[in-house]
Design a protein around this motif. Structure first.
Motif, short mmCIF file in Angstrom:
data_model
loop_
_atom_site.label_atom_id
_atom_site.label_comp_id
_atom_site.label_asym_id
_atom_site.label_seq_id
_atom_site.Cartn_x
_atom_site.Cartn_y
_atom_site.Cartn_z
N CYS A 145 -42.27 -41.43 4.04
CA CYS A 145 -41.01 -41.95 3.83
C CYS A 145 -40.50 -42.44 2.59
CB CYS A 145 -41.39 -43.65 4.65
SG CYS A 145 -42.05 -43.38 6.21
N MET A 146 -39.34 -42.30 2.39
CA MET A 146 -38.61 -42.56 1.15
C MET A 146 -37.63 -43.54 1.34
SD MET A 146 -39.07 -38.81 -1.05
CE MET A 146 -38.47 -37.87 0.42
N ASP A 147 -37.39 -44.46 0.51
CA ASP A 147 -36.21 -45.37 0.60
C ASP A 147 -35.37 -45.26 -0.60
OD1 ASP A 147 -37.45 -46.64 3.00
OD2 ASP A 147 -38.81 -47.60 1.70
N GLU A 148 -34.35 -46.29 -0.54
CA GLU A 148 -33.23 -46.20 -1.50
C GLU A 148 -33.89 -46.37 -2.96
OE1 GLU A 148 -30.27 -45.19 -1.24
OE2 GLU A 148 -30.30 -45.14 1.34
N GLY A 149 -33.20 -46.05 -4.13
CA GLY A 149 -33.78 -46.24 -5.29
C GLY A 149 -34.74 -45.58 -5.71
N ASP A 150 -35.77 -46.40 -6.72
CA ASP A 150 -37.05 -45.64 -7.20
C ASP A 150 -38.24 -46.40 -6.35
OD1 ASP A 150 -35.40 -44.06 -8.91
OD2 ASP A 150 -35.51 -45.80 -10.42
N ALA A 151 -37.99 -46.67 -5.18
CA ALA A 151 -39.06 -47.09 -4.42
C ALA A 151 -40.15 -46.21 -4.06
CB ALA A 151 -38.65 -47.64 -3.02
N HIS A 198 -35.87 -46.31 6.84
CA HIS A 198 -36.20 -45.49 5.70
C HIS A 198 -35.12 -44.24 5.67
CE1 HIS A 198 -40.11 -47.25 5.66
NE2 HIS A 198 -40.30 -46.92 6.69
N ARG A 199 -34.66 -43.92 4.36
CA ARG A 199 -33.64 -43.07 4.18
C ARG A 199 -34.06 -41.68 4.54
NH1 ARG A 199 -32.35 -40.41 -0.49
NH2 ARG A 199 -33.96 -41.60 -1.58
N VAL A 200 -35.22 -41.22 4.14
CA VAL A 200 -35.84 -39.84 4.29
C VAL A 200 -37.11 -40.11 5.07
CG1 VAL A 200 -36.53 -37.71 3.38
CG2 VAL A 200 -34.30 -39.12 2.43
N VAL A 201 -37.41 -39.25 6.14
CA VAL A 201 -38.64 -39.10 6.73
C VAL A 201 -39.02 -37.85 6.91
CG1 VAL A 201 -39.91 -39.94 8.74
CG2 VAL A 201 -38.30 -41.28 7.88
N TYR A 202 -40.30 -37.48 6.36
CA TYR A 202 -40.86 -36.06 6.60
C TYR A 202 -41.88 -36.15 7.18
CZ TYR A 202 -37.81 -33.20 3.73
OH TYR A 202 -36.56 -32.51 3.12
N PHE A 203 -42.32 -35.07 8.16
CA PHE A 203 -43.54 -35.05 8.76
C PHE A 203 -44.61 -34.15 8.27
CE2 PHE A 203 -40.09 -36.50 11.88
CZ PHE A 203 -40.72 -38.07 11.90
#
Length: 235
Positions: A145-151, A198-203
């Motif tokens: 999971c990736m969120d906004e900004g540099d999280a 979450h902005r991006v979710v990869y499985f």
């Protein structure tokens, strides 16, 4: 040679409306888990003579009556037929590991199961998006999971899948702050749909997730090449 139409006989075709109707007929309306170990088989252009196998998570019945195998792939629970990428994989067929039989269509017993379940659970069609069904996660799938900004990235276990009335499927992830009891089961209040936060979710399959946890250099390098360009384009 075509027959010319007179000005008065010209027909206006709304291509966008037709596209929306076709998409609606391909939406998922019912899910069934795969419990017998059947696999999806795919091929990479980089190794054209090699076939790869991936366990099927389940099967889905579309509104047009087609039954498709489903695998957690990239950013969604994906119908196998949608795998048509030279770099990441092209769908070849389904496989029974016990008999090594390769086949193109869903087995009859899954078609029968899904059709009868859909007929029994006949939901009303409304404009409001509602929860239709929950599918258990049986393969140890994880979500990056990736969120906004540099999280920082978060690697989370998937605990289930939700099918909604618009045909979308969401992975269920756990908010660790809200876990009250274990094991975590679908329906627990600590669970939430992945894309709602979450902005991006990869499985990823379990073995890949374990390599990411161990910070395997080759895995992290491949992950960065695959994920970061697309993640950056969404900013």
């Amino acid at each position: 040679m075509g027959i010319p139409l007179s000005p008065g006989s010209a027909q206006v075709i709304d291509l966008e409306t037709m596209r929306q109707r076709q998409q609606a007929r391909r939406r998922l309306i019912r899910l069934a888990p795969e419990l017998d170990g059947l696999e999806m088989v795919y091929r990479l252009d980089s190794c054209p003579d090699t076939l790869y196998g991936m366990p099927l998570l389940g099967w889905g019945l579309r509104e047009d009556g087609e039954v498709v195998g489903l695998v957690p792939w990239m950013e969604s629970l994906t119908p196998c037929q949608r795998l048509d990428d030279a770099e990441h994989g092209c769908f070849v067929g389904y496989r029974d590991p016990e008999t090594e039989e390769l086949f193109d269509e869903a087995p009859e017993h899954k078609v029968f199961e899904l059709e009868h379940a859909a007929a029994y659970f006949d939901y009303e069609d409304t404009d409001r998006v509602t929860l239709i069904q929950q599918l258990p996660e049986t393969q140890g799938t994880h979500a990056l999971c990736m969120d906004e900004g540099d999280a920082p990235w978060q690697l989370k276990q998937v605990f289930g899948w939700r099918l909604y009335s618009d045909g979308s499927v969401e992975a269920l992830l756990a908010d660790e702050r809200l876990v009250e009891s274990t094991p975590i089961l679908p329906g627990d209040p600590c669970l939430y749909p992945g894309h709602s936060r979450h902005r991006v979710v990869y499985f990823f399959q379990r073995q890949i997730a374990n390599r990411i946890r161990r910070e395997d250099p080759a895995t992290l390098e491949a992950l960065a090449l695959m994920v970061m360009p697309e993640a950056s384009s969404r900013r």
